[in-house]
Design an enzyme around this catalytic site. Structure first.
Site: not given
Length: 379
Positions: A162, A197, A219-220, A241, A297, A299
């Site tokens: 990521t 990601q 995502q991300d 996220d 969320r 994390w």
């Protein structure tokens, strides 16, 4: 020790080593002892060099900060570089080439103006090139894009991860971005997909400002990794996220848009200890989009996120927050709302471990003081 201090000490060590080499090789200065007139001349030169060097060390030492130190910025640009896809109309045709042209250790404000166009390149600003401003011709006109994901093979054949997937990565302090789009072109992955990601922008340094920028991904999208950051009038788009990391950041007047096909999550704040002064605060923002969206969320076990004066569409899952599958985090996270509006802001259905903040509880989160902004933000 603060997470930013090792970087500071490494910087000073490099400067000391370089300066030591300079002093040893300066013409007319000898390291062996001597007598008489030559000794006095050499001593004078040495003293002058030492004085100049100490002034330099003190200056550089004032530039590297943690969230516990006073921060200073440079208001006026020292010089400007231009990037244009037309070689005859600018200094460079690629943003990375403009960055590479700067000194290994950059200590003056440099404005890199990026003319309209789509720049398909992966950009990285290394740790010692501070005080860089990237200014586009408009967020809808100047776009930087790339398509790496966490599973994309790196130079040695290993997955980038990521962290390495970012289209645009900044590792130095006092970065400013204005009126530009950062995009990861990877499409929205199917639910449960592994290794998808795909970061559009990663900021891994203290004191960064983003004005009128767009961050596009799935995502991300925005890796808000480390440091104090200020996002003003920005547009941030993603699915899961899509604002994540362990920075101390204020999002003011931003438009956050979900493109989740089923279930998504707006934030994944990674605060790992009660001693960490990090968290995300959204003030006067709006949340729109598709799918069913968690506000965040957990994390990190001490994850901290606040939404204040924010308009929320009816895409918000009534519970609002997810414990990342660990009920223990419900006792340590800090999730709050304050005077939010819209159908998605109804606090009645929220999880019991989130908070509807009082005036006093919200006060630390809704001004520039949350990120010590008056010290370093120059609009």
């Amino acid at each position: 020790m603060s997470k930013f201090q090792p970087f500071f000490y490494i910087t000073i060590l490099l400067l000391l080593l370089n300066a030591g080499q300079t002093l040893c090789h300066t013409k007319g200065i000898r390291l062996r002892s001597s007598t008489g007139k030559q000794s006095k001349i050499n001593m004078t030169r040495t003293q002058v060099s030492e004085q100049q060097f100490m002034q330099w060390v003190k200056f550089v030492g004032s530039l590297k900060h943690s969230v516990f130190r006073t921060a200073k910025n440079k208001l006026f640009p020292s010089y400007t570089l231009t990037v244009n896809k037309n070689p005859a109309a600018g200094d460079f045709t690629k943003i990375q080439d403009a960055i590479d042209s700067l000194p290994f250790i950059n200590l003056v404000r440099v404005v890199i103006k990026v003319h309209a166009g789509v720049y398909t390149e992966k950009v990285n600003i290394p740790p010692l090139k501070s005080f860089i401003t990237i200014e586009g011709a408009g967020a809808d006109k100047t776009i930087v894009q790339w398509g790496d994901t966490a599973q994309t093979p790196g130079p040695r054949g290993q997955p980038l991860g990521t962290f390495g997937s970012a289209t645009f990565a900044v590792n130095s302090p006092y970065f400013i971005a204005k009126n530009i789009t950062f995009k990861n072109t990877t499409p929205v992955p199917p639910p449960g997909a592994v290794g998808k990601q795909a970061v559009a922008f990663r900021i891994s340094a203290d004191t960064a400002t983003f004005l009128g920028c767009r961050f596009l991904g799935a995502q991300d999208t925005l890796y808000d990794h480390l440091g104090r950051h200020y996002y003003k009038d920005c547009y941030i788009e993603g699915s899961v996220d899509f604002i994540f990391g362990n920075a101390l950041s204020l999002f003011e007047g931003c438009h956050v848009h979900a493109i989740a096909t089923l279930t998504g999550a707006l934030t994944a704040q990674g605060r790992g200890s009660i001693l960490e002064d990090t968290g995300f605060s959204f003030v006067n923002c709006k949340v729109t989009g598709s799918g069913a969206l968690y506000l965040g969320r957990a994390w990190g076990p001490f994850s901290r996120v606040v939404f204040a004066y924010t308009s929320m569409d009816n895409i918000i899952i009534p519970k609002g927050w997810y414990n990342w599958g660990d009920p223990n985090r419900e006792m340590t996270v800090f999730y709050g709302q304050y005077k939010c509006t819209g159908p998605g802001s109804n606090f009645a259905g929220r999880v019991s471990w989130s908070r509807e903040l009082t005036d006093e509880e919200a006060k630390p989160f809704i001004s520039l003081g949350f990120i010590d902004g008056s010290e370093w933000i120059k609009l």
